[in-house]
Write an enzyme that holds these catalytic residues in place. Sequence first.
Site, PDB file in Angstrom:
ATOM      1  N   ASN A   1       0.824  -1.212   0.000  1.00 49.29           N
ATOM      2  CA  ASN A   1       0.000   0.000   0.000  1.00 49.29           C
ATOM      3  C   ASN A   1       0.856   1.259   0.000  1.00 49.29           C
ATOM      4  O   ASN A   1       1.877   1.333   0.686  1.00 49.29           O
ATOM      5  CB  ASN A   1      -0.937   0.005   1.208  1.00 49.29           C
ATOM      6  CG  ASN A   1      -1.886  -1.174   1.168  1.00 49.29           C
ATOM      7  OD1 ASN A   1      -2.049  -1.800   0.123  1.00 49.29           O
ATOM      8  ND2 ASN A   1      -2.495  -1.491   2.285  1.00 49.29           N
ATOM      9  N   VAL A   2       0.372   2.238  -0.750  1.00 49.32           N
ATOM     10  CA  VAL A   2       1.088   3.519  -0.839  1.00 49.32           C
ATOM     11  C   VAL A   2       0.366   4.596  -0.027  1.00 49.32           C
ATOM     12  O   VAL A   2       0.705   5.762  -0.103  1.00 49.32           O
ATOM     13  CB  VAL A   2       1.257   3.960  -2.322  1.00 49.32           C
ATOM     14  CG1 VAL A   2       2.128   2.983  -3.082  1.00 49.32           C
ATOM     15  CG2 VAL A   2      -0.093   4.128  -3.031  1.00 49.32           C
ATOM     16  N   ASP A   3      -0.636   4.173   0.776  1.00 49.28           N
ATOM     17  CA  ASP A   3      -1.466   5.158   1.486  1.00 49.28           C
ATOM     18  C   ASP A   3      -0.878   5.634   2.814  1.00 49.28           C
ATOM     19  O   ASP A   3      -1.407   6.566   3.433  1.00 49.28           O
ATOM     20  CB  ASP A   3      -2.882   4.599   1.700  1.00 49.28           C
ATOM     21  CG  ASP A   3      -2.909   3.276   2.482  1.00 49.28           C
ATOM     22  OD1 ASP A   3      -2.037   3.051   3.338  1.00 49.28           O
ATOM     23  OD2 ASP A   3      -3.835   2.465   2.237  1.00 49.28           O
TER      24      ASP A   3
ATOM     25  N   HIS B   1       5.977  -0.699  -2.527  1.00 50.82           N
ATOM     26  CA  HIS B   1       5.506   0.050  -3.706  1.00 50.82           C
ATOM     27  C   HIS B   1       5.601   1.559  -3.501  1.00 50.82           C
ATOM     28  O   HIS B   1       5.028   2.325  -4.279  1.00 50.82           O
ATOM     29  CB  HIS B   1       4.063  -0.349  -4.056  1.00 50.82           C
ATOM     30  CG  HIS B   1       3.945  -1.755  -4.600  1.00 50.82           C
ATOM     31  ND1 HIS B   1       2.741  -2.398  -4.801  1.00 50.82           N
ATOM     32  CD2 HIS B   1       4.895  -2.639  -5.004  1.00 50.82           C
ATOM     33  CE1 HIS B   1       2.959  -3.621  -5.296  1.00 50.82           C
ATOM     34  NE2 HIS B   1       4.254  -3.795  -5.417  1.00 50.82           N
TER      35      HIS B   1
ATOM     36  N   CYS C   1      12.320  13.818  -7.255  1.00 52.56           N
ATOM     37  CA  CYS C   1      12.768  14.527  -8.456  1.00 52.56           C
ATOM     38  C   CYS C   1      13.286  13.533  -9.495  1.00 52.56           C
ATOM     39  O   CYS C   1      14.073  12.644  -9.180  1.00 52.56           O
ATOM     40  CB  CYS C   1      13.856  15.538  -8.086  1.00 52.56           C
ATOM     41  SG  CYS C   1      14.507  16.362  -9.545  1.00 52.56           S
TER      42      CYS C   1
ATOM     43  N   THR D   1      -4.907  -8.840   0.090  1.00 52.16           N
ATOM     44  CA  THR D   1      -4.306  -8.667  -1.244  1.00 52.16           C
ATOM     45  C   THR D   1      -4.819  -9.744  -2.191  1.00 52.16           C
ATOM     46  O   THR D   1      -4.997 -10.894  -1.791  1.00 52.16           O
ATOM     47  CB  THR D   1      -2.761  -8.682  -1.185  1.00 52.16           C
ATOM     48  OG1 THR D   1      -2.243  -8.648  -2.526  1.00 52.16           O
ATOM     49  CG2 THR D   1      -2.208  -9.889  -0.461  1.00 52.16           C
ATOM     50  N   SER D   2      -5.037  -9.341  -3.454  1.00 50.50           N
ATOM     51  CA  SER D   2      -5.514 -10.295  -4.451  1.00 50.50           C
ATOM     52  C   SER D   2      -4.410 -11.292  -4.825  1.00 50.50           C
ATOM     53  O   SER D   2      -4.691 -12.298  -5.465  1.00 50.50           O
ATOM     54  CB  SER D   2      -5.994  -9.551  -5.701  1.00 50.50           C
ATOM     55  OG  SER D   2      -4.951  -8.760  -6.217  1.00 50.50           O
TER      56      SER D   2
ATOM     57  N   ASN E   1      -8.451 -12.589   3.880  1.00 51.48           N
ATOM     58  CA  ASN E   1      -8.914 -11.794   2.739  1.00 51.48           C
ATOM     59  C   ASN E   1     -10.427 -11.933   2.619  1.00 51.48           C
ATOM     60  O   ASN E   1     -10.981 -12.967   2.981  1.00 51.48           O
ATOM     61  CB  ASN E   1      -8.234 -12.273   1.444  1.00 51.48           C
ATOM     62  CG  ASN E   1      -8.229 -11.202   0.379  1.00 51.48           C
ATOM     63  OD1 ASN E   1      -7.576 -10.175   0.537  1.00 51.48           O
ATOM     64  ND2 ASN E   1      -8.966 -11.410  -0.697  1.00 51.48           N
TER      65      ASN E   1
ATOM     66  N   ALA F   1     -10.867  -7.828   7.094  1.00 51.90           N
ATOM     67  CA  ALA F   1      -9.638  -7.725   7.895  1.00 51.90           C
ATOM     68  C   ALA F   1      -9.897  -6.970   9.194  1.00 51.90           C
ATOM     69  O   ALA F   1      -9.328  -7.308  10.238  1.00 51.90           O
ATOM     70  CB  ALA F   1      -8.551  -7.026   7.083  1.00 51.90           C
TER      71      ALA F   1
HETATM   72  P1  OAD Z   1      -6.299  -5.572  -5.030  1.00 49.05           P
HETATM   73  O1  OAD Z   1      -7.323  -4.513  -5.260  1.00 49.05           O
HETATM   74  O2  OAD Z   1      -5.786  -6.324  -6.194  1.00 49.05           O
HETATM   75  O3  OAD Z   1      -6.875  -6.651  -4.010  1.00 49.05           O
HETATM   76  C1  OAD Z   1      -7.476  -6.279  -2.810  1.00 49.05           C
HETATM   77  C2  OAD Z   1      -7.987  -7.539  -2.106  1.00 49.05           C
HETATM   78  O4  OAD Z   1      -8.528  -7.126  -0.862  1.00 49.05           O
HETATM   79  C3  OAD Z   1      -9.097  -8.276  -2.860  1.00 49.05           C
HETATM   80  O5  OAD Z   1      -8.751  -9.654  -2.991  1.00 49.05           O
HETATM   81  C4  OAD Z   1     -10.327  -8.102  -1.969  1.00 49.05           C
HETATM   82  O6  OAD Z   1     -11.132  -9.275  -1.909  1.00 49.05           O
HETATM   83  C5  OAD Z   1      -9.699  -7.853  -0.617  1.00 49.05           C
HETATM   84  N1  OAD Z   1     -10.518  -7.035   0.300  1.00 49.05           N
HETATM   85  C6  OAD Z   1     -11.368  -6.025   0.022  1.00 49.05           C
HETATM   86  N2  OAD Z   1     -11.901  -5.520   1.143  1.00 49.05           N
HETATM   87  C7  OAD Z   1     -11.380  -6.231   2.170  1.00 49.05           C
HETATM   88  C8  OAD Z   1     -11.535  -6.186   3.591  1.00 49.05           C
HETATM   89  N3  OAD Z   1     -12.343  -5.327   4.190  1.00 49.05           N
HETATM   90  N4  OAD Z   1     -10.819  -7.077   4.331  1.00 49.05           N
HETATM   91  C9  OAD Z   1     -10.006  -7.986   3.739  1.00 49.05           C
HETATM   92  N5  OAD Z   1      -9.826  -8.058   2.412  1.00 49.05           N
HETATM   93  C10 OAD Z   1     -10.495  -7.200   1.636  1.00 49.05           C
HETATM   94  O7  OAD Z   1      -5.124  -4.881  -4.178  1.00 49.05           O
HETATM   95  P2  OAD Z   1      -3.621  -5.380  -3.990  1.00 49.05           P
HETATM   96  O8  OAD Z   1      -3.560  -6.856  -3.890  1.00 49.05           O
HETATM   97  O9  OAD Z   1      -3.035  -4.569  -2.890  1.00 49.05           O
HETATM   98  O10 OAD Z   1       0.372  -1.803  -7.335  1.00 49.05           O
HETATM   99  O11 OAD Z   1      -2.970  -4.916  -5.360  1.00 49.05           O
HETATM  100  C11 OAD Z   1      -1.620  -5.132  -5.553  1.00 49.05           C
HETATM  101  C12 OAD Z   1      -1.014  -3.996  -6.349  1.00 49.05           C
HETATM  102  O12 OAD Z   1      -1.758  -3.815  -7.565  1.00 49.05           O
HETATM  103  C13 OAD Z   1      -1.095  -2.640  -5.681  1.00 49.05           C
HETATM  104  O13 OAD Z   1      -0.065  -2.408  -4.743  1.00 49.05           O
HETATM  105  C14 OAD Z   1      -0.970  -1.710  -6.845  1.00 49.05           C
HETATM  106  C15 OAD Z   1      -1.956  -2.391  -7.755  1.00 49.05           C
HETATM  107  O14 OAD Z   1      -1.840  -2.088  -9.093  1.00 49.05           O
HETATM  108  C16 OAD Z   1       1.043  -0.715  -7.713  1.00 49.05           C
HETATM  109  O15 OAD Z   1       0.540   0.382  -7.694  1.00 49.05           O
HETATM  110  C17 OAD Z   1       2.446  -0.977  -8.137  1.00 49.05           C
END
Ligand code: OAD
Length: 245
Positions: A104-106, A121, A129, A190-191, A215, A233
């Site tokens: 996460n970048v937040d 990330h 810069c 994470t997905s 998840n 979560a």
């Molecule tokens: P995704 O959006 O791909 O996946 C988020 C996951 O969180 C999904 O599998 C949802 O089912 C799950 N989810 C949603 N709400 C939830 C909750 N309340 N509790 C538990 N799980 C929940 O996000 P990331 O896996 O983080 O990369 O994506 C990976 C990367 O893809 C990110 O860091 C970003 C993106 O493009 C960059 O920017 C380089």
Amino acid sequence: MGEHKDLMQAREMLAAARQVVVMSGAGISAESGVPTFRGAGGLWREFRAEDLATPEAFGRDPLLVWEWYRYRRQIVAPCEPNPAHLALVALEERVDDFTLITQNVDGLHRRAGSRRVLEIHGNMFLIRCTGCGRERMVWDDDFSLPPRCEACGELERPGVVWFGESLPADVMMAAEEALVQADLFLIVGTSGLVYPAAGLLHLVDRKRCGSLLINLDPTPQSGAVDLALHGKAGELLPALLEDSA
Ligand code: OAD
């Protein structure tokens, strides 16, 4: 019944662990109001990643890319850490050794109080810069777009990793070193579709390190860990920490 049994088993795994590595993704911040990338309401449903989160997109149209990051910064700025972030702060205090790897970048893990955080990330409040590499954390949006470096005058970019870019080598090395030592790897929200983050699970030594996943929905990694819990979560992580001290 089965769910309760799984939660009990997960608590026992956590209670026995001394060296814990957690990897989080966008799902952990969903209950804070931060949009995820994939799935319902996900950013990649509405926007095309290749238009906004690649070095080529920034080269073509830095203003468009910056406007998108400003939009995301403005969504995240008022968001607060949720019980899932806070549970990980409590976990860090409880175990001997703790590393939190986040995609996460937040910045919400740091705002919650987690100390050992590896932002693989980057961070959307970091500005770097493109000329001299100078970095600065900027929390407000009181600057004109696209911003320019005060030191060298070159264009500045968001301090995040885009598709097609390498992850910061020192941060990844620290993540891998922590995983080699770990006796529990916990994956949250994470997905599991984006590499190299998704590949970290393959680095754990399954003989000495347990693996847990939390998840909302099943992911490709759900069947690859010792135990997967599916739900929010913000509910499951605090529940996991109960009675595990
Ligand atoms: P995704 O959006 O791909 O996946 C988020 C996951 O969180 C999904 O599998 C949802 O089912 C799950 N989810 C949603 N709400 C939830 C909750 N309340 N509790 C538990 N799980 C929940 O996000 P990331 O896996 O983080 O990369 O994506 C990976 C990367 O893809 C990110 O860091 C970003 C993106 O493009 C960059 O920017 C380089």
